[in-house]
Design an enzyme around this catalytic site. Structure first.
Site, mmCIF file in Angstrom:
data_model
loop_
_atom_site.group_PDB
_atom_site.id
_atom_site.type_symbol
_atom_site.label_atom_id
_atom_site.label_comp_id
_atom_site.label_asym_id
_atom_site.label_seq_id
_atom_site.Cartn_x
_atom_site.Cartn_y
_atom_site.Cartn_z
ATOM 1 N N LYS A 68 0.860 -1.183 0.000
ATOM 2 C CA LYS A 68 0.000 0.000 0.000
ATOM 3 C C LYS A 68 0.891 1.226 0.000
ATOM 4 C CE LYS A 68 -3.566 2.495 2.485
ATOM 5 N NZ LYS A 68 -4.536 2.522 3.577
ATOM 6 N N ARG A 72 -10.448 10.177 1.487
ATOM 7 C CA ARG A 72 -10.293 10.797 2.815
ATOM 8 C C ARG A 72 -11.410 11.788 3.076
ATOM 9 N NH1 ARG A 72 -3.705 11.129 2.835
ATOM 10 N NH2 ARG A 72 -3.425 8.867 2.742
ATOM 11 N N ARG A 102 1.237 10.229 5.847
ATOM 12 C CA ARG A 102 1.347 8.801 6.147
ATOM 13 C C ARG A 102 2.647 8.188 5.607
ATOM 14 N NH1 ARG A 102 -3.780 8.756 7.917
ATOM 15 N NH2 ARG A 102 -5.609 8.717 6.549
ATOM 16 N N LYS A 162 -2.048 -1.578 -3.962
ATOM 17 C CA LYS A 162 -2.929 -0.411 -3.935
ATOM 18 C C LYS A 162 -2.111 0.852 -4.001
ATOM 19 C CE LYS A 162 -5.885 1.981 -0.719
ATOM 20 N NZ LYS A 162 -6.284 2.133 0.635
HETATM 21 C C1 PBG Z 1 -7.546 3.479 5.387
HETATM 22 C C2 PBG Z 1 -7.747 3.381 3.941
HETATM 23 C C3 PBG Z 1 -7.543 4.340 2.943
HETATM 24 C C4 PBG Z 1 -8.002 3.789 1.766
HETATM 25 C C5 PBG Z 1 -8.438 2.512 2.058
HETATM 26 N N1 PBG Z 1 -8.271 2.270 3.401
HETATM 27 C C6 PBG Z 1 -7.047 5.728 3.027
HETATM 28 C C7 PBG Z 1 -5.682 6.023 3.433
HETATM 29 O O1 PBG Z 1 -4.829 5.165 3.587
HETATM 30 O O2 PBG Z 1 -5.452 7.223 3.622
HETATM 31 C C8 PBG Z 1 -8.034 4.487 0.432
HETATM 32 C C9 PBG Z 1 -9.085 4.001 -0.506
HETATM 33 C C10 PBG Z 1 -9.349 4.870 -1.673
HETATM 34 O O3 PBG Z 1 -8.694 5.907 -1.909
HETATM 35 O O4 PBG Z 1 -10.273 4.520 -2.422
HETATM 36 N N2 PBG Z 1 -6.257 3.527 5.830
#
Ligand code: PBG
Length: 322
Positions: free
Chosen positions: A192, A202, A214, A245
């Protein structure tokens, strides 16, 4: 002499016979957002045609999902209450836990995956517990595994940790096993990336970090060998499905993972990918359906077995219509 490649492109019939990658509705998982309250079906402005759903209205959505032939959903919760350690993330009456129970009853066959993270539940919006102004890895593991357990107790078929703490797959696996849930699997958000493509999400999940970013826990978009290490570790800790992702800008990562590992691969085509297509379509500069299906095909061609996409319902319908 030259080869006449065009012989196999002559018409739709022969093209369909030699097609290497075929999308179908079973490839997709639909991400959905649940909120507290009643009678709520509120469009998410950053994600057109996606909604915040209260549980009394969720049957409408689940009907659409199942009728389209989509086999799974991934649940994201927006709680009423946030605090420093994200208590409502692991409350047995938290919004996700309640949603799991409701959806399981409505559609027992639907595969329910829950996103396991702290960012929607913490007042600071980070994915873990803050100690000395930093997201503390090992402290966070306790909360992440408690959250996963509470989702499974509510009836989730699979949990998907998205926090990017080290050791979370092992911590969750241990917690589930100790509590008698040996057969419940983990879809790990393994590779990720710290991506600007999460912007619209968000807003949808009200989960933007209130300070910093992050980058200290999500991956640097420039790295691919590191992604293989992340995946390797998640597999050795017990992940059943691995994830890459975002998807579209990371097709090389999906392909490397496909070539190196034999676990099923999920790819998450994230909010920014979806929002860009919607925005361009609304300007009339692209054909939404063709672009969306081409993107999804490329993700599958790169090696994904499962695609998590905000287009899941639409794409499943388009595929059965055509
Ligand atoms: C939670 C999370 C996120 C997404 C999925 N789970 C946001 C992030 O990491 O800030 C993003 C999903 C999307 O953009 O469709 N941590």
């Amino acid at each position: 002499m030259f080869r006449r490649h065009r012989r196999l492109r002559e018409n739709a019939t022969i093209r369909s016979l030699v097609r290497e990658t075929v999308l179908n509705s079973q490839d997709f998982i639909y991400p959905l957002f649940v909120v507290e309250g009643e009678k709520i079906k509120r469009e998410i402005s950053s994600l057109p045609n996606n909604y915040h759903w209260s549980l009394d209205r969720i049957p409408e959505l689940i009907k659409d999902v199942t009728e389209a032939g989509v086999k799974g959903v991934m649940i994201f919760g927006i709680p009423d209450h946030k605090d420093e350690v994200g208590h409502s993330a692991y409350d047995e009456n938290g919004i996700v836990q309640k949603a799991v129970r409701v959806i399981k009853k409505l559609a027992p066959e639907l595969w329910i995956i829950t996103d396991v993270c702290m960012c929607e539940y913490t007042s600071h919006g980070h994915c873990g517990i803050i100690v000395d102004k930093k997201v503390d890895n090992d402290e966070t593991l306790k909360y992440i595994s408690l959250t996963a357990l509470s989702h499974v107790k509510a009836g989730a078929d699979m949990v998907a940790p998205s926090d990017m703490m080290d050791g979370r797959v092992q911590a969750i696996r241990k917690k589930l096993d100790e509590n008698g849930y040996k057969d419940v699997g983990i879809m790990a958000y393994s590779a990720k990336y710290s991506s600007a493509f999460y912007g619209p999400f968000r807003e949808a999940a009200d989960s933007a970090p209130q300070f910093g970013d992050r980058k200290g826990y999500q991956m640097d978009p420039a790295n691919i060998r590191e992604a293989m290490l992340e995946i390797e570790d998640d597999i050795s800790e017990g992940a059943d499905i691995i994830m890459v992702k975002p998807a579209i800008s990371y097709l090389d990562v999906i392909r490397w993972a496909r070539d190196k590992f034999n676990h099923p691969i999920a790819a998450y085509s994230v909010s920014g990918e979806f929002a860009m297509v919607k925005a361009a379509a609304s300007l009339g500069v692209i054909d939404e359906k063709l672009i969306a299906l081409e993107m999804l095909t490329s993700i599958k061609r790169a090696g994904a077995d499962i695609i998590i996409t905000y287009y899941a319902i639409d794409a499943a319908r388009w595929l059965t219509q055509s």
